[in-house]
Design a protein around this motif. Structure first.
Motif, PDB file in Angstrom:
ATOM      1  N   GLY A  75      -9.584 -44.433 -15.358  1.00 19.45           N
ATOM      2  CA  GLY A  75      -9.172 -44.073 -14.000  1.00 19.45           C
ATOM      3  C   GLY A  75     -10.128 -43.139 -13.287  1.00 19.45           C
ATOM      4  N   ASN A  76     -11.072 -42.562 -14.016  1.00 24.75           N
ATOM      5  CA  ASN A  76     -12.055 -41.686 -13.380  1.00 24.75           C
ATOM      6  C   ASN A  76     -13.086 -42.515 -12.627  1.00 24.75           C
ATOM      7  OD1 ASN A  76     -10.830 -39.379 -14.346  1.00 24.75           O
ATOM      8  ND2 ASN A  76     -12.075 -39.296 -16.184  1.00 24.75           N
ATOM      9  N   LEU A  77     -13.863 -41.856 -11.787  1.00 22.33           N
ATOM     10  CA  LEU A  77     -14.893 -42.515 -11.007  1.00 22.33           C
ATOM     11  C   LEU A  77     -16.257 -42.086 -11.510  1.00 22.33           C
ATOM     12  CD1 LEU A  77     -12.764 -41.592  -8.111  1.00 22.33           C
ATOM     13  CD2 LEU A  77     -13.558 -43.946  -8.270  1.00 22.33           C
ATOM     14  N   ALA A  78     -17.207 -43.023 -11.466  1.00 21.37           N
ATOM     15  CA  ALA A  78     -18.569 -42.736 -11.918  1.00 21.37           C
ATOM     16  C   ALA A  78     -19.534 -43.091 -10.793  1.00 21.37           C
ATOM     17  CB  ALA A  78     -18.904 -43.534 -13.166  1.00 21.37           C
ATOM     18  N   ILE A  79     -20.390 -42.129 -10.427  1.00 20.59           N
ATOM     19  CA  ILE A  79     -21.397 -42.319  -9.399  1.00 20.59           C
ATOM     20  C   ILE A  79     -22.746 -42.405 -10.116  1.00 20.59           C
ATOM     21  CG2 ILE A  79     -22.490 -41.360  -7.343  1.00 20.59           C
ATOM     22  CD1 ILE A  79     -19.845 -39.747  -6.931  1.00 20.59           C
ATOM     23  N   LEU A 110     -22.430 -39.192 -12.460  1.00 24.67           N
ATOM     24  CA  LEU A 110     -21.531 -38.085 -12.147  1.00 24.67           C
ATOM     25  C   LEU A 110     -20.128 -38.649 -12.294  1.00 24.67           C
ATOM     26  CD1 LEU A 110     -20.805 -35.283 -11.040  1.00 24.67           C
ATOM     27  CD2 LEU A 110     -21.069 -36.250  -8.736  1.00 24.67           C
ATOM     28  N   ARG A 111     -19.366 -38.109 -13.225  1.00 24.94           N
ATOM     29  CA  ARG A 111     -18.010 -38.591 -13.480  1.00 24.94           C
ATOM     30  C   ARG A 111     -17.011 -37.603 -12.897  1.00 24.94           C
ATOM     31  NH1 ARG A 111     -21.053 -40.862 -17.460  1.00 24.94           N
ATOM     32  NH2 ARG A 111     -20.567 -43.053 -17.811  1.00 24.94           N
ATOM     33  N   LEU A 112     -16.082 -38.152 -12.090  1.00 27.45           N
ATOM     34  CA  LEU A 112     -15.091 -37.333 -11.397  1.00 27.45           C
ATOM     35  C   LEU A 112     -13.693 -37.887 -11.633  1.00 27.45           C
ATOM     36  CD1 LEU A 112     -16.908 -37.197  -7.943  1.00 27.45           C
ATOM     37  CD2 LEU A 112     -16.829 -35.352  -9.611  1.00 27.45           C
ATOM     38  N   THR A 113     -12.730 -36.997 -11.753  1.00 29.58           N
ATOM     39  CA  THR A 113     -11.344 -37.431 -11.750  1.00 29.58           C
ATOM     40  C   THR A 113     -11.009 -37.859 -10.322  1.00 29.58           C
ATOM     41  OG1 THR A 113     -10.449 -35.269 -11.180  1.00 29.58           O
ATOM     42  CG2 THR A 113     -10.732 -35.745 -13.545  1.00 29.58           C
ATOM     43  N   PRO A 114      -9.930 -38.615 -10.133  1.00 34.40           N
ATOM     44  CA  PRO A 114      -9.545 -38.964  -8.767  1.00 34.40           C
ATOM     45  C   PRO A 114      -9.332 -37.725  -7.882  1.00 34.40           C
ATOM     46  CG  PRO A 114      -8.426 -40.409 -10.301  1.00 34.40           C
ATOM     47  CD  PRO A 114      -9.127 -39.354 -11.117  1.00 34.40           C
ATOM     48  N   ALA A 115      -8.759 -36.676  -8.437  1.00 34.23           N
ATOM     49  CA  ALA A 115      -8.549 -35.449  -7.655  1.00 34.23           C
ATOM     50  C   ALA A 115      -9.878 -34.815  -7.255  1.00 34.23           C
ATOM     51  CB  ALA A 115      -7.700 -34.460  -8.448  1.00 34.23           C
ATOM     52  N   GLU A 116     -10.840 -34.796  -8.169  1.00 32.93           N
ATOM     53  CA  GLU A 116     -12.161 -34.240  -7.852  1.00 32.93           C
ATOM     54  C   GLU A 116     -12.858 -35.096  -6.796  1.00 32.93           C
ATOM     55  OE1 GLU A 116     -13.389 -32.218 -12.135  1.00 32.93           O
ATOM     56  OE2 GLU A 116     -13.635 -34.387 -11.864  1.00 32.93           O
ATOM     57  N   ALA A 117     -12.712 -36.419  -6.897  1.00 36.19           N
ATOM     58  CA  ALA A 117     -13.318 -37.313  -5.912  1.00 36.19           C
ATOM     59  C   ALA A 117     -12.688 -37.113  -4.538  1.00 36.19           C
ATOM     60  CB  ALA A 117     -13.177 -38.765  -6.369  1.00 36.19           C
ATOM     61  N   SER A 155     -22.901 -49.410  -7.000  1.00 31.58           N
ATOM     62  CA  SER A 155     -21.721 -48.850  -6.336  1.00 31.58           C
ATOM     63  C   SER A 155     -21.036 -47.818  -7.225  1.00 31.58           C
ATOM     64  CB  SER A 155     -20.711 -49.960  -6.039  1.00 31.58           C
ATOM     65  OG  SER A 155     -21.274 -50.906  -5.180  1.00 31.58           O
ATOM     66  N   VAL A 156     -20.201 -47.021  -6.607  1.00 34.05           N
ATOM     67  CA  VAL A 156     -19.323 -46.131  -7.370  1.00 34.05           C
ATOM     68  C   VAL A 156     -18.353 -47.017  -8.142  1.00 34.05           C
ATOM     69  CG1 VAL A 156     -17.558 -44.341  -7.188  1.00 34.05           C
ATOM     70  CG2 VAL A 156     -19.545 -44.301  -5.662  1.00 34.05           C
ATOM     71  N   LEU A 157     -18.118 -46.676  -9.396  1.00 33.69           N
ATOM     72  CA  LEU A 157     -17.266 -47.489 -10.268  1.00 33.69           C
ATOM     73  C   LEU A 157     -16.020 -46.731 -10.697  1.00 33.69           C
ATOM     74  CD1 LEU A 157     -20.092 -48.721 -12.663  1.00 33.69           C
ATOM     75  CD2 LEU A 157     -19.115 -49.974 -10.739  1.00 33.69           C
ATOM     76  N   ARG A 158     -14.919 -47.469 -10.823  1.00 30.86           N
ATOM     77  CA  ARG A 158     -13.729 -46.887 -11.447  1.00 30.86           C
ATOM     78  C   ARG A 158     -13.782 -47.256 -12.914  1.00 30.86           C
ATOM     79  NH1 ARG A 158      -9.053 -44.507  -9.799  1.00 30.86           N
ATOM     80  NH2 ARG A 158      -9.474 -45.041  -7.652  1.00 30.86           N
ATOM     81  N   GLU A 159     -13.714 -46.245 -13.768  1.00 28.72           N
ATOM     82  CA  GLU A 159     -13.790 -46.460 -15.209  1.00 28.72           C
ATOM     83  C   GLU A 159     -12.404 -46.806 -15.759  1.00 28.72           C
ATOM     84  OE1 GLU A 159     -15.743 -42.747 -16.346  1.00 28.72           O
ATOM     85  OE2 GLU A 159     -17.627 -43.878 -16.409  1.00 28.72           O
TER      86      GLU A 159
END
Length: 62
Positions: free
Chosen positions: A18-22, A38-45, A11-15
């Protein structure tokens, strides 16, 4: 040729920051090469989510 695919069992994880990792698989010439994320900030996600919804809404229905 390079190909990125989502890891179907993960699953997509919250690090902790606070960022998300796919989780992704990298394939090179049809052979597994590496796991990566793929690591994204909440705004990027949020932006990616909105763009995917827009693209899916405009996709031809089958």
């Amino acid at each position: 040729m390079l190909r990125l695919s989502r890891v179907p069992s993960k699953s997509v994880l919250r690090e902790p920051d606070g960022n998300l990792a796919i989780p992704l698989w990298l394939q090179r010439d049809g052979k597994f090469d590496a796991d990566l994320a793929l690591r994204l900030t909440p705004a990027e996600a949020e932006l990616l989510h909105a763009q995917l919804c827009f693209a899916l809404d405009n996709a031809p229905r089958t």
